[in-house]
Design a protein around this motif. Structure first.
Motif, PDB file in Angstrom:
ATOM      1  N   ALA A 148       0.846  -1.204   0.000  1.00  0.00           N
ATOM      2  CA  ALA A 148       0.000   0.000   0.000  1.00  0.00           C
ATOM      3  C   ALA A 148       0.880   1.253   0.000  1.00  0.00           C
ATOM      4  O   ALA A 148       0.597   2.226  -0.718  1.00  0.00           O
ATOM      5  N   LYS A 149       1.946   1.204   0.786  1.00  0.00           N
ATOM      6  CA  LYS A 149       2.864   2.356   0.813  1.00  0.00           C
ATOM      7  C   LYS A 149       3.445   2.609  -0.579  1.00  0.00           C
ATOM      8  O   LYS A 149       3.482   3.750  -1.060  1.00  0.00           O
ATOM      9  N   ALA A 150       3.857   1.532  -1.225  1.00  0.00           N
ATOM     10  CA  ALA A 150       4.467   1.667  -2.555  1.00  0.00           C
ATOM     11  C   ALA A 150       3.481   2.275  -3.549  1.00  0.00           C
ATOM     12  O   ALA A 150       3.828   3.123  -4.377  1.00  0.00           O
ATOM     13  N   ILE A 151       2.219   1.841  -3.444  1.00  0.00           N
ATOM     14  CA  ILE A 151       1.194   2.370  -4.353  1.00  0.00           C
ATOM     15  C   ILE A 151       1.028   3.876  -4.131  1.00  0.00           C
ATOM     16  O   ILE A 151       0.993   4.669  -5.086  1.00  0.00           O
ATOM     17  N   LEU A 152       0.952   4.283  -2.870  1.00  0.00           N
ATOM     18  CA  LEU A 152       0.797   5.706  -2.547  1.00  0.00           C
ATOM     19  C   LEU A 152       2.006   6.523  -3.000  1.00  0.00           C
ATOM     20  O   LEU A 152       1.864   7.621  -3.539  1.00  0.00           O
ATOM     21  N   ILE A 158       5.097  10.820  -3.188  1.00  0.00           N
ATOM     22  CA  ILE A 158       5.555  11.147  -1.831  1.00  0.00           C
ATOM     23  C   ILE A 158       6.546  10.092  -1.360  1.00  0.00           C
ATOM     24  O   ILE A 158       6.685   9.030  -1.994  1.00  0.00           O
ATOM     25  N   ASP A 159       7.230  10.406  -0.228  1.00  0.00           N
ATOM     26  CA  ASP A 159       8.196   9.415   0.250  1.00  0.00           C
ATOM     27  C   ASP A 159       7.515   8.414   1.183  1.00  0.00           C
ATOM     28  O   ASP A 159       6.333   8.544   1.505  1.00  0.00           O
ATOM     29  N   ALA A 165       2.288   7.862   6.969  1.00  0.00           N
ATOM     30  CA  ALA A 165       1.538   8.844   7.757  1.00  0.00           C
ATOM     31  C   ALA A 165       0.117   8.980   7.195  1.00  0.00           C
ATOM     32  O   ALA A 165      -0.859   9.065   7.940  1.00  0.00           O
ATOM     33  N   LEU A 166       0.029   8.984   5.876  1.00  0.00           N
ATOM     34  CA  LEU A 166      -1.279   9.111   5.226  1.00  0.00           C
ATOM     35  C   LEU A 166      -2.175   7.900   5.544  1.00  0.00           C
ATOM     36  O   LEU A 166      -3.358   8.039   5.843  1.00  0.00           O
ATOM     37  N   LEU A 167      -1.583   6.712   5.484  1.00  0.00           N
ATOM     38  CA  LEU A 167      -2.331   5.490   5.809  1.00  0.00           C
ATOM     39  C   LEU A 167      -2.824   5.540   7.250  1.00  0.00           C
ATOM     40  O   LEU A 167      -3.974   5.220   7.548  1.00  0.00           O
ATOM     41  N   ARG A 176     -10.342   2.614  11.863  1.00  0.00           N
ATOM     42  CA  ARG A 176     -10.030   1.270  11.368  1.00  0.00           C
ATOM     43  C   ARG A 176      -8.563   0.975  11.618  1.00  0.00           C
ATOM     44  O   ARG A 176      -7.805   1.865  11.996  1.00  0.00           O
ATOM     45  N   ARG A 177      -8.176  -0.267  11.370  1.00  0.00           N
ATOM     46  CA  ARG A 177      -6.772  -0.636  11.524  1.00  0.00           C
ATOM     47  C   ARG A 177      -6.018  -0.258  10.246  1.00  0.00           C
ATOM     48  O   ARG A 177      -6.585  -0.286   9.146  1.00  0.00           O
ATOM     49  N   VAL A 178      -4.729   0.094  10.422  1.00  0.00           N
ATOM     50  CA  VAL A 178      -3.900   0.451   9.272  1.00  0.00           C
ATOM     51  C   VAL A 178      -3.896  -0.686   8.240  1.00  0.00           C
ATOM     52  O   VAL A 178      -4.015  -0.465   7.033  1.00  0.00           O
ATOM     53  N   ALA A 179      -3.817  -1.906   8.762  1.00  0.00           N
ATOM     54  CA  ALA A 179      -3.757  -3.058   7.854  1.00  0.00           C
ATOM     55  C   ALA A 179      -5.028  -3.159   7.004  1.00  0.00           C
ATOM     56  O   ALA A 179      -4.976  -3.551   5.830  1.00  0.00           O
TER      57      ALA A 179
END
Lengths: 193, 391
Positions: A148-152, A158-159, A165-167, A176-179
């Motif tokens: 998910a981080k890679a997609i964002l 963004i880095d 942080a966005l997630l 909800r949970r980050v996962a």
């Protein structure tokens, strides 16, 4: 007092060894491990054990049920049944994941130490299994969050830190949970590409 | 509104479909419930989990709660059978060696003629036959014993318990010569090339009750509302399953890794009544091979309880009158009437009948007018009336 003859039905060698260790610590018994599914009824009938221990969820349990019932005139009675000498002990055993088949007439005080030892071992297996499952789930979640981080990062330029942080913010906003948020994002991204 | 969770145990077979379909199609949610389905590995485990209260209800062999009522199992609270979940679905498989010998003698593997199949088997079996069944108290055991009774083969038959997923292996290594099991495990053996199908369970007994929805009496008494909602959700799933167009969808759902974890093509054979009798792909069509609803399949006839109890009592040296009384008490026609009337189930006028009396489908009196029952005949022509049962 004669040694008790115990059969442990267990396919996994490592587990079987641990069970045997635990039982040996509870007294001097003659213990046999059966690892094969085929021929189980025959081997047990031949050996005439006092106690058979088997995982509650083992499919071969139904074969033992049959041994508990044989009553035909041509059959040699094995007369083993699910232990019911002590209801609390039986319940503890089933909850731990082990069931005991005991030959007719064996005194409850001889069954108890063996069942106690078996219960302790099976409790340990349950704990190990639960830990393994939890570790595996945590690893899976880590992988999803990384994706998910890679997609964002790619979509918004963004880095990694900003992506996480966005997630996290989205998760907090939605309670909800980050996962879970990561999982939804990965799924949605899969649909869009 | 949050849904009330219930834990339902099942053993992976195509006849677990009512529970799985109720969950997957949301019949549970319609009744305000959420079914948590627990996959179990053996009937002993199923019985123990229910007895210990680790599950709220179970998909269970119809004769198993009867055996419990007769004291032929661990001392657990009383079990109640609230409704029948399926009728039929069993098949008899013989080893590849026996199948070859039968074929050499001219047997055509028609799959529907119990006398022809028995004669062909007797001609090649050499006077003895070891037959695998899933549990000592199972409809399969009843079917095999009835099929072979009164013949030379019947005198030489021995019945062995083999877990269904291991049946094909037991046949392959020669531990048994034949077996009787619910689908998909018969087709699985055919697909592996270790056996051939010789007969459908329904050819021996046109209406053999196979699985039931079983709860403890503690549960049915303490939680009548949830009992009713659970029964209605599952009853609607059964009705859905007997709408012909739904069977392929059901096969897809059942085959998922969470449930049977087998190719859909395998589960579909039994569900569609399109069975491959040999690995070469010889197909036989058997209409209504398994039924989940039609013909009042779900009604827990007290006479069925008496019939199964009589057979078990005679084999285990128990008093037949007492056994039939015990068994009839756990087939809860009262719960069925009370809880399913409002779902739209038609209800028969009587709760007991003469088993085996209908060679053809027959209309009987019911609350809504007429109900079509059966056929339910035994191949040997026996009829069973609890009032005149052999003691």
């Amino acid at each position: 007092m004669a040694r008790l003859s115990i059969i442990v039905v267990e396919r996994d060698r490592e587990r079987a060894l641990r069970i045997v260790d635990g039982l040996m610590a509870s007294g001097d018994h003659a213990i046999t491990v059966i690892a094969e599914e085929t021929g189980l009824a025959r081997r047990i009938a031949e050996q005439k054990p006092d106690i058979v221990l088997i995982d509650v969820a083992d499919p071969s349990r139904d074969v033992l049920e049959e041994l508990a019932l044989v009553s035909g005139p041509m059959e040699r009675p094995v007369a083993m049944f699910v232990d019911r000498s002590d209801e609390h002990l039986t319940r503890a055993a089933i909850e731990a994941g082990v069931s005991a088949y005991v030959v007719d007439g064996l005194q409850p005080e001889r069954i108890k130490p063996i069942l106690d030892a078996a219960i302790a071992r099976f409790h340990m297996f349950q704990k190990m299994r639960a830990e393994l499952a939890a570790t595996k789930a945590a690893l899976e979640e880590r992988k999803i969050i990384d994706r998910a981080k890679a997609i964002l990062m790619k979509a918004r330029g963004i880095d990694e830190e900003a992506a996480y942080a966005l997630l996290r913010k989205t998760a907090m906003d939605q309670k909800r949970r980050v996962a879970d948020i990561a999982q939804q994002l990965v799924m949605a991204a899969g649909l869009l590409t | 509104m949050s849904l009330a969770p219930l834990r339902l145990g099942y053993v992976p077979l195509i006849d677990a479909a009512p529970l799985i379909v109720a969950r997957e199609l949301g019949f549970d949610a319609e009744e305000g419930l959420r079914f948590d389905l627990i996959r179990l590995q053996s009937w002993a485990q199923c019985r123990d989990m229910l007895g210990m209260g680790s599950i709220d209800a179970a998909h269970m062999l119809v004769p198993l709660p009867i055996a419990q009522a007769l004291g032929l199992g661990p001392a657990y609270p009383r079990f109640d059978l609230a409704m029948v979940l399926s009728v039929g679905g069993q098949a008899i498989v013989v080893s590849a060696a026996l199948a070859d010998a039968m074929r050499a003698q001219g047997h055509g593997f028609g799959f529907g003629d119990p006398l022809a199949a028995r004669a062909a088997l007797q001609a090649v079996a050499g006077g003895r036959l070891r037959v695998g069944v899933p549990f000592p108290f199972s409809t399969q055991a009843e079917l095999v014993l009835r099929w072979l009774a009164g013949t030379d083969l019947g005198a030489g038959v021995s019945i062995h318990t083999v877990p269904p997923p291991l049946m094909a292996d037991a046949l392959a290594v020669g531990e048994v010569d034949a077996f009787c099991v619910g689908e998909p495990w018969a087709s699985y053996a055919v697909e592996r090339g270790v056996g051939a199908l010789v007969l459908a369970g329904r050819s021996i007994w046109a209406s053999p009750p196979e699985k039931g929805l079983v709860l403890t009496r503690d549960f049915t008494e303490a939680r009548p509302d949830e009992t009713g909602r659970m029964m209605r959700a599952i009853w609607r799933a059964c009705r859905w399953l007997d709408q012909a167009d739904n069977r392929s969808t059901a096969a897809e759902i059942l085959s998922r890794p969470d449930y049977l974890n087998l190719p859909p093509e395998l589960s579909e054979r039994g569900l569609l009544g399109r069975l491959h009798v040999t690995a070469a792909g010889e197909v036989r069509h058997f209409s209504g091979f398994i039924r989940f609803h039609d013909g009042a399949a779900n009604f827990p006839w007290r006479s069925l309880a008496a019939l199964l109890a009589q057979r078990i009592a005679l084999r285990h040296g128990l008093n037949v009158d007492w056994a039939m009384e015990q068994a009839m008490g756990c087939f809860r026609t009262d719960l069925y009437r009370q809880h399913l009337r409002q779902a739209g189930a038609d209800l028969p006028g009587a709760s007991s009948r003469i088993e085996g009396s209908m060679v053809h489908a027959t209309a009987v009196a019911s609350e809504m007018g007429q109900m079509i029952l059966g056929p339910d005949a035994f191949f040997d022509g026996e009829t069973f009336d609890p009032a005149f049962a052999a003691r």
